[in-house]
Write a protein that holds these residues in place. Structure first.
Motif, PDB file in Angstrom:
ATOM      1  N   ILE A 132       0.856  -1.191   0.000  1.00 46.48           N
ATOM      2  CA  ILE A 132       0.000   0.000   0.000  1.00 46.48           C
ATOM      3  C   ILE A 132       0.892   1.240   0.000  1.00 46.48           C
ATOM      4  CG2 ILE A 132      -1.767   1.301   1.255  1.00 46.48           C
ATOM      5  CD1 ILE A 132      -2.468  -1.405   2.649  1.00 46.48           C
ATOM      6  N   VAL A 133       0.627   2.165  -0.904  1.00 50.74           N
ATOM      7  CA  VAL A 133       1.327   3.451  -0.915  1.00 50.74           C
ATOM      8  C   VAL A 133       0.336   4.504  -0.422  1.00 50.74           C
ATOM      9  CG1 VAL A 133       2.499   5.193  -2.306  1.00 50.74           C
ATOM     10  CG2 VAL A 133       2.816   2.765  -2.830  1.00 50.74           C
ATOM     11  N   PHE A 134       0.628   5.077   0.740  1.00 52.20           N
ATOM     12  CA  PHE A 134      -0.241   6.107   1.312  1.00 52.20           C
ATOM     13  C   PHE A 134       0.401   7.458   1.003  1.00 52.20           C
ATOM     14  CE2 PHE A 134      -1.770   8.881   4.731  1.00 52.20           C
ATOM     15  CZ  PHE A 134      -3.143   8.633   4.664  1.00 52.20           C
ATOM     16  N   VAL A 135      -0.260   8.229   0.135  1.00 47.13           N
ATOM     17  CA  VAL A 135       0.306   9.487  -0.360  1.00 47.13           C
ATOM     18  C   VAL A 135      -0.113  10.653   0.535  1.00 47.13           C
ATOM     19  CG1 VAL A 135       0.571  11.010  -2.351  1.00 47.13           C
ATOM     20  CG2 VAL A 135       0.200   8.562  -2.699  1.00 47.13           C
ATOM     21  N   VAL A 136       0.875  11.440   0.961  1.00 47.83           N
ATOM     22  CA  VAL A 136       0.643  12.603   1.824  1.00 47.83           C
ATOM     23  C   VAL A 136       1.116  13.857   1.103  1.00 47.83           C
ATOM     24  CG1 VAL A 136       1.272  13.707   4.007  1.00 47.83           C
ATOM     25  CG2 VAL A 136       0.922  11.234   3.921  1.00 47.83           C
ATOM     26  N   ASP A 137       0.318  14.919   1.184  1.00 44.52           N
ATOM     27  CA  ASP A 137       0.701  16.209   0.607  1.00 44.52           C
ATOM     28  C   ASP A 137       1.660  16.906   1.570  1.00 44.52           C
ATOM     29  OD1 ASP A 137       0.910  18.793  -0.355  1.00 44.52           O
ATOM     30  OD2 ASP A 137      -1.216  18.981  -0.854  1.00 44.52           O
ATOM     31  N   CYS A 172       5.675  10.938   1.010  1.00 50.75           N
ATOM     32  CA  CYS A 172       5.523  12.378   1.201  1.00 50.75           C
ATOM     33  C   CYS A 172       5.731  13.063  -0.145  1.00 50.75           C
ATOM     34  CB  CYS A 172       6.529  12.886   2.234  1.00 50.75           C
ATOM     35  SG  CYS A 172       6.418  12.032   3.815  1.00 50.75           S
ATOM     36  N   ASN A 173       4.637  13.467  -0.752  1.00 47.99           N
ATOM     37  CA  ASN A 173       4.656  14.010  -2.110  1.00 47.99           C
ATOM     38  C   ASN A 173       4.859  15.531  -2.094  1.00 47.99           C
ATOM     39  OD1 ASN A 173       4.409  13.907  -4.907  1.00 47.99           O
ATOM     40  ND2 ASN A 173       2.186  14.112  -4.870  1.00 47.99           N
ATOM     41  N   LYS A 174       5.335  16.053  -3.216  1.00 51.77           N
ATOM     42  CA  LYS A 174       5.535  17.500  -3.431  1.00 51.77           C
ATOM     43  C   LYS A 174       6.694  18.070  -2.606  1.00 51.77           C
ATOM     44  CE  LYS A 174       0.519  17.889  -4.126  1.00 51.77           C
ATOM     45  NZ  LYS A 174      -0.723  18.624  -3.811  1.00 51.77           N
ATOM     46  N   THR A 175       7.653  17.230  -2.255  1.00 49.53           N
ATOM     47  CA  THR A 175       8.782  17.710  -1.456  1.00 49.53           C
ATOM     48  C   THR A 175       9.784  18.515  -2.282  1.00 49.53           C
ATOM     49  OG1 THR A 175       9.902  15.570  -1.753  1.00 49.53           O
ATOM     50  CG2 THR A 175       8.630  15.882   0.272  1.00 49.53           C
ATOM     51  N   ASP A 176       9.505  18.691  -3.565  1.00 53.15           N
ATOM     52  CA  ASP A 176      10.361  19.546  -4.387  1.00 53.15           C
ATOM     53  C   ASP A 176      10.120  21.027  -4.083  1.00 53.15           C
ATOM     54  OD1 ASP A 176       7.753  19.055  -5.526  1.00 53.15           O
ATOM     55  OD2 ASP A 176       8.403  20.150  -7.313  1.00 53.15           O
ATOM     56  N   VAL A 233       8.743   5.314   5.391  1.00 50.24           N
ATOM     57  CA  VAL A 233       8.422   6.665   4.911  1.00 50.24           C
ATOM     58  C   VAL A 233       9.410   7.055   3.819  1.00 50.24           C
ATOM     59  CG1 VAL A 233       8.082   9.075   5.565  1.00 50.24           C
ATOM     60  CG2 VAL A 233       7.571   7.262   7.217  1.00 50.24           C
ATOM     61  N   GLY A 234       8.885   7.571   2.720  1.00 48.38           N
ATOM     62  CA  GLY A 234       9.714   8.032   1.618  1.00 48.38           C
ATOM     63  C   GLY A 234       9.238   9.389   1.147  1.00 48.38           C
ATOM     64  N   GLU A 235       9.984   9.989   0.245  1.00 47.77           N
ATOM     65  CA  GLU A 235       9.595  11.310  -0.253  1.00 47.77           C
ATOM     66  C   GLU A 235       9.904  11.436  -1.737  1.00 47.77           C
ATOM     67  OE1 GLU A 235      11.780  14.181   1.994  1.00 47.77           O
ATOM     68  OE2 GLU A 235      13.739  13.408   1.381  1.00 47.77           O
ATOM     69  N   GLY A 236       9.272  12.415  -2.364  1.00 44.69           N
ATOM     70  CA  GLY A 236       9.483  12.638  -3.785  1.00 44.69           C
ATOM     71  C   GLY A 236       8.500  13.665  -4.302  1.00 44.69           C
ATOM     72  N   ALA A 237       8.345  13.711  -5.616  1.00 47.18           N
ATOM     73  CA  ALA A 237       7.448  14.687  -6.242  1.00 47.18           C
ATOM     74  C   ALA A 237       6.887  14.095  -7.527  1.00 47.18           C
ATOM     75  CB  ALA A 237       8.189  15.986  -6.522  1.00 47.18           C
ATOM     76  N   GLY A 238       5.604  13.800  -7.507  1.00 51.91           N
ATOM     77  CA  GLY A 238       4.974  13.193  -8.675  1.00 51.91           C
ATOM     78  C   GLY A 238       5.039  14.065  -9.913  1.00 51.91           C
TER      79      GLY A 238
END
Length: 256
Positions: A132-137, A172-176, A233-238
């Motif tokens: 499961i990938v739980f996406v957080v803004d 953790c999305n939008k970390t750019d 927990v990971g991070e990135g930017a879709g």
């Protein structure tokens, strides 16, 4: 070719002659051994093919699940997309692996809408999930923190997730973005919020939450390492295509 046929006929004749010379008991044992071996091989093949290859994308509306879905499939954000009210469902080889040599295993990815009225869809797809990938803004985290924690808590306490030990990646999305919160901060805050929920739910009669699995260690502050399943927990930017944390998670649990 004729020589090969004659050789094969000679071997068949020798085998028949040898079998006729053996006691019937030994023949029965040999046949039984062969039959058991075949059954074991068939069972092993079935088990291997039945391993789940489904990755479920979950999270609140606007967190970036649909953008992530298209990045994994097409390597494109599709201009950012819009909040989806219907789930995206497709089986494909990850876009980042299309040019790799060798056979890549396709992944079944389901993007479950984050709207409150559609969260029930999650229960339908979780039993088949390999992860499961739980996406957080990460950009708008503080304003949505409590709602995100409640959604995450509901996932972690589901019997299907706990009993099957389905791994969870909190992405953790939008970390750019410069003003985005770090994954360390988000992890710490989510653990605090989940701890509050755990304490309040534990105070409710167990008869009212029979479908929940209790998480954490009694008397200790909650952290994700206490879950029965693995939570990372990971991070990135879709939008920019920085989804390597998700791709690595997928390949860890959907083997080639």
């Amino acid at each position: 070719m004729d020589e090969l046929v004659r050789q094969a006929e000679a071997w068949a004749g020798q085998a028949e002659h040898w079998i006729r010379q053996q006691p019937s008991e030994q023949i029965y044992v040999a046949v039984a051994v062969i039959a058991v071996t075949i059954l074991v091989l068939v069972a092993a093949s079935c088990l291997k093919s039945s391993k789940p290859n489904t990755i479920v994308l979950s999270g609140l509306s606007g967190s970036g699940k649909t953008v992530l879905f298209y990045q994994l499939r097409d390597g494109s954000s599709h201009q950012g997309t819009v909040t989806s009210m219907a789930h995206n469902n497709a089986t494909f080889v990850l876009h980042s692996e299309l040019e790799r040599k060798g056979k890549m295993k396709p992944v079944h990815v389901i993007d479950v809408p984050g709207h409150a009225r559609l969260k029930s869809k999650l229960d339908e797809v979780l039993p088949q999930a390999a992860g499961i990938v739980f996406v957080v803004d990460a950009l708008d985290f503080l304003s949505s923190m409590q709602a995100a924690a409640e959604y995450l808590y509901d996932i972690l306490t589901k019997a299907t997730v706990a009993k099957k030990r389905i791994p969870v990646l909190i992405f953790c999305n939008k970390t750019d973005k410069v003003t985005a919160h770090s994954k360390e901060f988000i992890k710490k805050q989510l653990e605090k919020e989940v701890n509050k929920l755990r304490e309040s739910r534990n105070a409710i009669s167990s008869a009212d939450i029979t479908d929940e699995v209790q998480i954490g260690v009694p008397g200790e502050a909650f952290n994700f390492s206490q879950c029965q399943n693995k939570v990372i927990v990971g991070e990135g930017a879709g939008l920019t295509g920085d989804v390597s944390a998700v791709e690595q998670f997928i390949r860890e649990y959907v083997k080639l």
